[in-house]
Design an enzyme around this catalytic site. Structure first.
Site, PDB file in Angstrom:
ATOM      1  N   LYS A  13      26.672 -66.006  26.879  1.00 48.10           N
ATOM      2  CA  LYS A  13      25.830 -65.070  26.104  1.00 48.10           C
ATOM      3  C   LYS A  13      25.597 -63.777  26.885  1.00 48.10           C
ATOM      4  CE  LYS A  13      22.217 -67.704  25.762  1.00 48.10           C
ATOM      5  NZ  LYS A  13      22.630 -68.951  26.441  1.00 48.10           N
ATOM      6  N   ARG A  88      14.209 -69.655  21.710  1.00 45.76           N
ATOM      7  CA  ARG A  88      14.760 -70.836  22.345  1.00 45.76           C
ATOM      8  C   ARG A  88      14.203 -72.133  21.764  1.00 45.76           C
ATOM      9  NH1 ARG A  88      16.935 -69.105  27.189  1.00 45.76           N
ATOM     10  NH2 ARG A  88      17.837 -70.733  28.485  1.00 45.76           N
ATOM     11  N   ARG A 127      29.630 -69.957  38.513  1.00 47.19           N
ATOM     12  CA  ARG A 127      28.609 -68.906  38.564  1.00 47.19           C
ATOM     13  C   ARG A 127      27.645 -69.142  39.724  1.00 47.19           C
ATOM     14  NH1 ARG A 127      24.952 -67.972  33.321  1.00 47.19           N
ATOM     15  NH2 ARG A 127      23.778 -69.746  34.106  1.00 47.19           N
ATOM     16  N   ARG A 133      22.246 -68.195  41.532  1.00 47.25           N
ATOM     17  CA  ARG A 133      20.990 -68.403  40.797  1.00 47.25           C
ATOM     18  C   ARG A 133      20.367 -69.732  41.184  1.00 47.25           C
ATOM     19  NH1 ARG A 133      21.450 -67.121  34.436  1.00 47.25           N
ATOM     20  NH2 ARG A 133      20.197 -68.999  34.352  1.00 47.25           N
ATOM     21  N   ARG A 144      18.864 -78.338  31.679  1.00 45.77           N
ATOM     22  CA  ARG A 144      18.916 -77.198  30.745  1.00 45.77           C
ATOM     23  C   ARG A 144      19.727 -77.553  29.503  1.00 45.77           C
ATOM     24  NH1 ARG A 144      21.040 -73.314  34.954  1.00 45.77           N
ATOM     25  NH2 ARG A 144      21.557 -71.904  33.256  1.00 45.77           N
TER      26      ARG A 144
HETATM   27  P1  ADP Z   1      20.721 -69.915  30.475  1.00 44.73           P
HETATM   28  O1  ADP Z   1      20.967 -69.440  29.072  1.00 44.73           O
HETATM   29  O2  ADP Z   1      21.954 -69.932  31.307  1.00 44.73           O
HETATM   30  O3  ADP Z   1      19.952 -71.198  30.559  1.00 44.73           O
HETATM   31  P2  ADP Z   1      18.629 -67.887  30.841  1.00 44.73           P
HETATM   32  O4  ADP Z   1      18.735 -66.769  31.796  1.00 44.73           O
HETATM   33  O5  ADP Z   1      18.640 -67.561  29.395  1.00 44.73           O
HETATM   34  O6  ADP Z   1      19.816 -68.875  31.240  1.00 44.73           O
HETATM   35  O7  ADP Z   1      17.294 -68.726  31.129  1.00 44.73           O
HETATM   36  C1  ADP Z   1      16.978 -69.252  32.393  1.00 44.73           C
HETATM   37  C2  ADP Z   1      15.670 -70.025  32.337  1.00 44.73           C
HETATM   38  O8  ADP Z   1      14.584 -69.137  31.982  1.00 44.73           O
HETATM   39  C3  ADP Z   1      15.596 -71.128  31.290  1.00 44.73           C
HETATM   40  O9  ADP Z   1      16.124 -72.350  31.757  1.00 44.73           O
HETATM   41  C4  ADP Z   1      14.087 -71.227  31.030  1.00 44.73           C
HETATM   42  O10 ADP Z   1      13.449 -71.932  32.053  1.00 44.73           O
HETATM   43  C5  ADP Z   1      13.633 -69.793  31.139  1.00 44.73           C
HETATM   44  N1  ADP Z   1      13.619 -69.111  29.826  1.00 44.73           N
HETATM   45  C6  ADP Z   1      14.453 -68.102  29.442  1.00 44.73           C
HETATM   46  N2  ADP Z   1      14.206 -67.719  28.183  1.00 44.73           N
HETATM   47  C7  ADP Z   1      13.188 -68.505  27.740  1.00 44.73           C
HETATM   48  C8  ADP Z   1      12.498 -68.620  26.515  1.00 44.73           C
HETATM   49  N3  ADP Z   1      12.800 -67.848  25.465  1.00 44.73           N
HETATM   50  N4  ADP Z   1      11.507 -69.558  26.427  1.00 44.73           N
HETATM   51  C9  ADP Z   1      11.192 -70.356  27.451  1.00 44.73           C
HETATM   52  N5  ADP Z   1      11.821 -70.312  28.638  1.00 44.73           N
HETATM   53  C10 ADP Z   1      12.816 -69.403  28.794  1.00 44.73           C
END
Ligand code: ADP
Length: 192
Positions: A13, A88, A127, A133, A144
């Site tokens: 994404k 999410r 990654r 990260r 996740r």
């Molecule tokens: P990925 O899509 O690879 O899991 P992101 O950068 O989108 O990575 O998100 C990393 C972390 O940030 C998630 O595992 C969660 O803990 C938190 N996070 C991100 N966006 C949200 C959201 N909309 N609601 C709740 N937690 C979030």
């Protein structure tokens, strides 16, 4: 053009959002990146969120919705935006819908990047080496993915019911996937 990008962690994404930004000149809004920035700056919100993101758990909806409301109230979203990592879960999808109605900026397209879990594990391992990260460890990735299946996958149905969802095959190189996304957006082949 107001776009929601959906897909499991590691589906690409963020990569596709960056390509779309270049093409459409609209901001990329990643709640994950906003949280990582807050943690890096050492704000209280950022540090509290990091304890959850490091475990692969979601940050509370109220924290995220304040962050998103602030971000979507800025002027640079006038021509559109690309949301990545948000909404999410169904509660976030509903609160986004209400916020965007109020701002008179409804979502135009939700694009789901479809990819199987095996490929994801491989990609995230790569990654982890490249970006370092803290939430890219194997255990966190597994969590996740579980959170995604339980909470985020239903968001695709939320948009499908509204006639806004298109699925894109997330296998192949990033340019192939980008072309698929452009055709969904009726932007045709790219002549760079
Ligand atoms: P990925 O899509 O690879 O899991 P992101 O950068 O989108 O990575 O998100 C990393 C972390 O940030 C998630 O595992 C969660 O803990 C938190 N996070 C991100 N966006 C949200 C959201 N909309 N609601 C709740 N937690 C979030």
């Amino acid at each position: 053009m107001r776009i929601v990008l959906l897909g499991p962690p590691g589906s690409g994404k963020g990569t596709q959002a960056a390509l779309l930004v270049e093409r459409l000149k609209i901001p990329h809004i990643s709640t994950g990146a906003l949280l990582r920035n807050a943690a890096k700056r050492g704000t209280e919100l950022g540090l509290r969120a990091k304890a959850l993101t490091d475990k692969g758990e979601l940050v509370p909806d109220s924290v995220i919705s304040d962050m998103i409301e602030e971000r979507l109230s800025r002027e640079d979203v006038a021509k559109g935006f690309i949301l990545d990592g948000y909404p999410r879960n169904i509660a976030q999808a509903k609160s986004l819908e209400i916020l965007l109605e109020r701002l008179n900026k409804p979502v135009d397209e939700a694009i789901l990047i479809d990819i199987d879990a095996e490929l994801i594990i491989k990609r995230i391992a790569k990654r982890a080496q490249e970006e370092g990260r803290d939430d890219d460890t194997e255990e966190t990735v597994r969590n996740r993915l579980r959170v995604y299946t339980e909470q985020t996958a239903p968001v695709a149905d939320f948009y499908a019911k509204r006639g806004l969802l298109t699925r894109v095959l997330g296998e192949g190189n990033k340019d192939e996937i980008f072309q698929r996304i452009l055709s969904i957006l009726n932007l045709g082949a790219m002549t760079a």
